[in-house]
Design an enzyme around this catalytic site. Structure first.
Site, PDB file in Angstrom:
ATOM      1  N   ASP A 258      33.026  31.146  32.129  1.00 52.58           N
ATOM      2  CA  ASP A 258      32.515  31.851  31.024  1.00 52.58           C
ATOM      3  C   ASP A 258      33.686  32.573  30.407  1.00 52.58           C
ATOM      4  OD1 ASP A 258      31.424  33.629  29.082  1.00 52.58           O
ATOM      5  OD2 ASP A 258      30.177  34.687  30.435  1.00 52.58           O
ATOM      6  N   THR A 260      33.906  34.507  28.112  1.00 50.43           N
ATOM      7  CA  THR A 260      33.586  36.058  27.247  1.00 50.43           C
ATOM      8  C   THR A 260      34.399  37.017  27.943  1.00 50.43           C
ATOM      9  OG1 THR A 260      31.118  35.197  27.291  1.00 50.43           O
ATOM     10  CG2 THR A 260      31.694  37.672  26.695  1.00 50.43           C
ATOM     11  N   ALA A 261      35.185  37.813  26.957  1.00 48.77           N
ATOM     12  CA  ALA A 261      35.976  38.975  27.450  1.00 48.77           C
ATOM     13  C   ALA A 261      37.207  38.632  28.304  1.00 48.77           C
ATOM     14  CB  ALA A 261      34.944  39.913  28.419  1.00 48.77           C
ATOM     15  N   ALA A 262      37.637  37.345  28.163  1.00 50.51           N
ATOM     16  CA  ALA A 262      39.005  36.840  28.785  1.00 50.51           C
ATOM     17  C   ALA A 262      39.950  37.704  28.136  1.00 50.51           C
ATOM     18  CB  ALA A 262      39.098  35.518  28.775  1.00 50.51           C
ATOM     19  N   GLY A 263      39.854  37.645  26.848  1.00 47.93           N
ATOM     20  CA  GLY A 263      40.902  38.264  25.962  1.00 47.93           C
ATOM     21  C   GLY A 263      41.050  39.767  26.291  1.00 47.93           C
ATOM     22  N   ASP A 264      39.898  40.551  26.315  1.00 51.02           N
ATOM     23  CA  ASP A 264      39.795  41.890  26.803  1.00 51.02           C
ATOM     24  C   ASP A 264      40.332  42.013  28.218  1.00 51.02           C
ATOM     25  OD1 ASP A 264      37.842  41.804  24.643  1.00 51.02           O
ATOM     26  OD2 ASP A 264      36.040  42.041  25.826  1.00 51.02           O
TER      27      ASP A 264
HETATM   28  O1  RIB Z   1      35.093  40.464  23.805  1.00 52.09           O
HETATM   29  C1  RIB Z   1      33.618  40.126  24.656  1.00 52.09           C
HETATM   30  C2  RIB Z   1      32.671  41.268  24.115  1.00 52.09           C
HETATM   31  O2  RIB Z   1      32.593  41.239  22.788  1.00 52.09           O
HETATM   32  C3  RIB Z   1      31.259  41.332  24.671  1.00 52.09           C
HETATM   33  O3  RIB Z   1      31.155  41.931  25.873  1.00 52.09           O
HETATM   34  C4  RIB Z   1      30.647  41.682  23.699  1.00 52.09           C
HETATM   35  O4  RIB Z   1      29.736  42.921  23.745  1.00 52.09           O
HETATM   36  C5  RIB Z   1      31.323  41.838  22.358  1.00 52.09           C
HETATM   37  O5  RIB Z   1      31.697  43.157  22.287  1.00 52.09           O
END
Ligand code: RIB
Length: 318
Positions: A258, A260-264
């Protein structure tokens, strides 16, 4: 990776202030991302904590920094459970505003079998974090070393917090996601801007596909007024440019569950390690944290702990 760098990261617990969003992510696992007008059966539904700001605050706490997270949640079940989540991560909730004006921020997410995603965010309480809520936290800024934000809050709140951070001498790092305009007056307050590929295209008009595009896009962002640029290039790694120095750091190969949030995760690791060692090592560390975040499901559940990152770096020596 050099031992002294690791020791530095472990011992020098810098204070990082994160101003950003907190969402509850409602995630459907799907065999593939849906097309317009299409209806088909998904595989599972999960509710996890997310929001770019909260993801980065949690990532920083797991890496071992002292995080101060300024955000706003709704006075509702989700808001309460997000606050409990922060407490469990060792993040103080003193700077978490609660509002009855609207519901907590929510994201509706599809994740396919290759780990790719589509995300729709309903800002809710995140847009109730106003400039004054940040300005009144000046004492916290006075004690900070690094400031990190993203573009999921009201533009005026982001601007007020960047100005406050610079006024107090913090290093300012902006994760340029999701794609949003940044006012020209605010660019000079940014020490490091870090957009992913689509955000780079949004801001500069060009997708960084080939290596010659990296420099072109980064130069555009420098012309807008940022002091340095770190382009996030997904599995290809990242690229740094500040007008004098240029560096490309290739990414790690992992099996993505997944993204999701890898960039974060990447940008939080960048803030964590920024200035603690030579640039190549800092970028390599951030690449490792971003790659590890792809190997687990969910936004906050996928944020790696410091020891996991060290283990990964040992196994994946470059
Ligand atoms: O970068 C991923 C995030 O983007 C998710 O957790 C979602 O909540 C959005 O803010």
């Amino acid at each position: 990776m050099i031992k002294s760098f690791i020791e530095n990261l472990k011992n020098k617990k810098r204070k990082i202030i994160v101003v950003g969003s907190a969402n509850v992510d409602i995630v459907a696992k799907v065999p593939r991302l849906p097309k317009e007008g299409e209806s088909f059966r998904g595989e599972s539904l999960s509710i996890v904590y997310g929001g770019k700001g909260a993801n980065q605050a949690v990532s920083l706490a797991r890496l071992g920094s002292q995080v101060q997270f300024i955000c706003c949640v709704g006075k509702d079940y989700f808001g309460k459970s997000m606050k409990n989540g922060f407490k469990n991560e060792g993040i103080s909730v003193k700077t978490v505003k609660e509002t009855s004006e609207t519901f907590s921020g929510t994201a509706l997410i599809f994740v396919d079998n290759e780990g790719k995603n589509s995300i729709v965010v309903i800002a809710g309480a995140n847009h109730e974090l106003k400039p004054d809520d940040v300005i009144k936290q000046e004492k916290i800024f006075q004690k900070g070393d690094v400031f990190l934000t993203q573009l999921e809050l009201l533009p005026e709140t982001i601007e007020a917090s960047l100005i406050q951070a610079k006024k107090n001498g913090l290093i300012t790092i902006v994760d340029a996601g999701p794609p949003r305009n940044i006012s020209p007056q605010i660019f000079p307050y940014i020490d490091v801007i870090s957009p992913n590929e689509t955000e780079t295209e949004f801001l500069t008009g060009k997708m960084p596909v080939k290596s010659k595009d990296f420099r072109w896009c980064a130069e555009k962002l420098l012309q807008m007024g940022a002091r340095s640029v770190v382009l996030k290039l997904g599995s290809r790694g990242c690229y740094y440019y500040d007008g004098n120095n240029e560096f490309y750091s290739p990414g790690y190969k992992v099996v993505a569950v997944d993204t999701t949030a890898a960039g974060d995760a990447f940008t939080s690791a960048l803030s964590f390690a920024w200035g603690q060692s030579d640039l190549p090592q800092v970028l390599q560390f951030a690449n490792a944290v971003g790659a590890l975040a792809c190997t687990k499901f969910g936004a906050q559940p996928s944020m790696p702990y410091f020891n996991e990152v060290l283990k990964f770096l040992k196994v994946n020596k470059k």
